[in-house]
Design an enzyme around this catalytic site. Structure first.
Site, mmCIF file in Angstrom:
data_model
loop_
_atom_site.group_PDB
_atom_site.id
_atom_site.type_symbol
_atom_site.label_atom_id
_atom_site.label_comp_id
_atom_site.label_asym_id
_atom_site.label_seq_id
_atom_site.Cartn_x
_atom_site.Cartn_y
_atom_site.Cartn_z
ATOM 1 N N HIS A 207 -31.510 11.709 -18.982
ATOM 2 C CA HIS A 207 -32.038 10.743 -19.952
ATOM 3 C C HIS A 207 -33.478 11.000 -20.351
ATOM 4 C CE1 HIS A 207 -33.872 9.008 -16.353
ATOM 5 N NE2 HIS A 207 -34.687 8.385 -17.166
HETATM 6 C C1 UD1 Z 1 -37.434 4.226 -19.060
HETATM 7 C C2 UD1 Z 1 -38.649 4.792 -18.295
HETATM 8 C C3 UD1 Z 1 -38.213 5.966 -17.435
HETATM 9 C C4 UD1 Z 1 -37.040 5.614 -16.556
HETATM 10 C C5 UD1 Z 1 -35.914 5.052 -17.423
HETATM 11 C C6 UD1 Z 1 -34.710 4.636 -16.611
HETATM 12 C C7 UD1 Z 1 -40.770 4.560 -19.537
HETATM 13 C C8 UD1 Z 1 -41.834 5.312 -20.236
HETATM 14 N N1 UD1 Z 1 -39.677 5.260 -19.208
HETATM 15 O O1 UD1 Z 1 -37.007 5.259 -19.941
HETATM 16 O O2 UD1 Z 1 -39.305 6.353 -16.614
HETATM 17 O O3 UD1 Z 1 -36.610 6.763 -15.871
HETATM 18 O O4 UD1 Z 1 -36.420 3.904 -18.140
HETATM 19 O O5 UD1 Z 1 -33.642 4.304 -17.437
HETATM 20 O O6 UD1 Z 1 -40.920 3.393 -19.282
HETATM 21 N N2 UD1 Z 1 -31.934 1.485 -24.730
HETATM 22 C C9 UD1 Z 1 -30.773 0.781 -24.915
HETATM 23 N N3 UD1 Z 1 -30.535 -0.293 -24.112
HETATM 24 C C10 UD1 Z 1 -31.396 -0.674 -23.127
HETATM 25 C C11 UD1 Z 1 -32.573 0.031 -22.960
HETATM 26 C C12 UD1 Z 1 -32.828 1.124 -23.759
HETATM 27 O O7 UD1 Z 1 -29.965 1.091 -25.775
HETATM 28 O O8 UD1 Z 1 -31.128 -1.663 -22.413
HETATM 29 C C13 UD1 Z 1 -32.179 2.659 -25.581
HETATM 30 C C14 UD1 Z 1 -32.985 2.341 -26.805
HETATM 31 O O9 UD1 Z 1 -32.567 3.171 -27.832
HETATM 32 C C15 UD1 Z 1 -34.386 2.737 -26.394
HETATM 33 C C16 UD1 Z 1 -34.126 3.929 -25.502
HETATM 34 O O10 UD1 Z 1 -32.914 3.605 -24.827
HETATM 35 O O11 UD1 Z 1 -35.205 3.030 -27.476
HETATM 36 C C17 UD1 Z 1 -35.199 4.235 -24.506
HETATM 37 O O12 UD1 Z 1 -35.489 3.098 -23.695
HETATM 38 P P1 UD1 Z 1 -36.948 2.962 -23.056
HETATM 39 O O13 UD1 Z 1 -37.027 1.745 -22.212
HETATM 40 O O14 UD1 Z 1 -37.993 3.102 -24.114
HETATM 41 O O15 UD1 Z 1 -37.083 4.254 -22.146
HETATM 42 P P2 UD1 Z 1 -36.063 4.960 -21.147
HETATM 43 O O16 UD1 Z 1 -35.713 6.277 -21.710
HETATM 44 O O17 UD1 Z 1 -34.945 4.050 -20.755
#
Ligand code: UD1
Length: 364
Positions: A207
């Site tokens: 991811h």
């Molecule tokens: C975040 C953490 C990362 C951790 C990961 C675990 C930061 C900088 N990164 O990354 O260190 O390893 O969480 O999962 O904080 N999305 C959904 N549903 C959700 C959440 C996210 O669809 O419930 C999608 C959205 O498109 C979003 C993308 O995932 O834009 C990224 O989510 P985000 O929380 O920004 O970062 P992660 O990649 O999950």
């Protein structure tokens, strides 16, 4: 300064695993601790299932921050957390791990003079292109009390000039979650619902932006997993799923994409896997605790101890490197030493550290 009222900040999947063992320990110590959920992760499979699996008390406050760029997500969380901290005036705020919600909590609290306690302090990858490294460095500089998972992390903090009186080696809270939930997880035999036998499949997660967003990297990883000698179960982060779909990448051969799974199912799948391929920080540690060889698809890791004890190996994000790393893991022995302080007493050591009182930053 003694602590009797705390706010615990959590927002993303790896945070929930860390606060699982922490909340009952704080309650038993007579500390009034309320959880604020920033809403960084909001899908049921990314959030609710962790609260249910780990029996975490429901958040006292939910901020609904959601997704966005780093600045939008961190800034929105800061604005809402500041309002909460001003209204509630806790004795201290606990932040865990290294996600954007961790940084937002530390910045919002430190700037209004509320002491910050950082659980999982001092980890370093020395790679500032990782958002998590930026989050870790800044959070540690803003923290009044720093609780580390390893002795190496303590040394990292000393090298950065953090006052030793603020730092406590408490061990790895992720490990405590594993110890407390392993039996329950094993009994689920989650692999059977995918028609898989113990030791006859690989578990994979990908991811991180460095792997999902770099042209060629995700395709190389997918290619390697598709040609694995064993079936590869691949619970997909929503972003990875969206990127693969947009790129029209077909998953074929050994690769079996599935929806993200909850904490207990993930532990269960890790227990019965022949090997794990991942870019997650937490899974590197869980694999080490569980005894399943791990391949980490990254340039570096802040969890160096897992490579040192022999449970983990780093490989580059291309087809050949991932394939040979997986072959190496499948052939490796499983008798490594569990790192010091990775046990069921981490939350008790956190409580003992808190009982010594936090030193406000102004007291430095
Ligand atoms: C975040 C953490 C990362 C951790 C990961 C675990 C930061 C900088 N990164 O990354 O260190 O390893 O969480 O999962 O904080 N999305 C959904 N549903 C959700 C959440 C996210 O669809 O419930 C999608 C959205 O498109 C979003 C993308 O995932 O834009 C990224 O989510 P985000 O929380 O920004 O970062 P992660 O990649 O999950």
């Amino acid at each position: 300064m003694q602590i009797s009222r705390l706010i615990v900040v959590a927002g993303a999947r790896p945070n929930f695993v860390k606060i699982g063992p922490l909340m009952p320990a704080l309650a038993s110590a007579g500390i009034d601790a309320g959880i604020v959920h920033t809403g960084q992760h909001y899908d049921a499979t990314m959030s609710d299932v962790f609260f249910a699996d780990l029996e975490i008390p429901q958040p006292r406050w939910s901020l609904g921050v959601g997704s966005g760029t780093h600045a939008v997500q961190t800034g929105t969380a800061m604005i809402r957390l500041e309002q909460l901290f001003v209204a509630e005036a806790p004795d201290a705020v606990i932040v865990v791990g290294d996600v954007n919600s961790t940084l937002a909590g530390a910045l919002a609290a430190a700037k209004i003079g509320i002491p910050v306690v950082h659980l999982e302090a001092g980890l370093r990858s020395w790679d500032m292109s990782m958002p998590e490294e930026v989050n870790r460095l800044v959070t540690d500089q803003l923290s009044s009390m720093l609780l580390t998972p390893t002795r190496r992390a303590l040394e990292n903090l000393a090298r950065e000039g953090v006052d030793a009186a603020r730092c406590h080696f408490v061990g790895n809270i992720m490990a405590e979650s594993v110890v407390r939930n392993l039996e329950k997880a094993r009994a689920r035999e989650t692999r059977s619902s995918y028609g898989l036998e113990p030791g006859a499949y690989v578990l994979a997660t990908v991811h991180r932006p460095e792997n999902t967003d770099a042209p060629g990297s995700l395709a190389g990883i997918v290619d390697a997993l598709s040609s694995s000698p064993l079936p590869v179960l691949f619970p997909m982060h929503p972003r990875t799923a969206a990127i693969l779909k947009a790129a029209g990448t077909r998953t074929a051969g050994s690769l079996r994409p599935i929806e993200p799974v909850g904490y207990l199912d993930m532990l269960s799948l890790q227990c019965d896997a022949a090997a794990i391929v991942t870019d997650s920080g937490g899974i590197q540690e869980e694999a080490c605790m569980i005894g399943t060889p791990c391949v980490t698809v990254r340039r570096n890791t802040e969890r160096q101890i897992t490579v040192e004890v022999g449970s983990n190996r780093l490989v580059a994000a291309n087809r050949d490197a991932v394939s040979s790393g997986l072959a190496d893991a499948l052939a490796s022995s499983r008798n490594w030493q569990i790192p010091e302080g990775w046990d069921e007493a981490v939350s008790s050591r956190v409580v003992a550290a808190l009982a010594t009182g936090v030193i406000p930053l102004s007291g430095r």
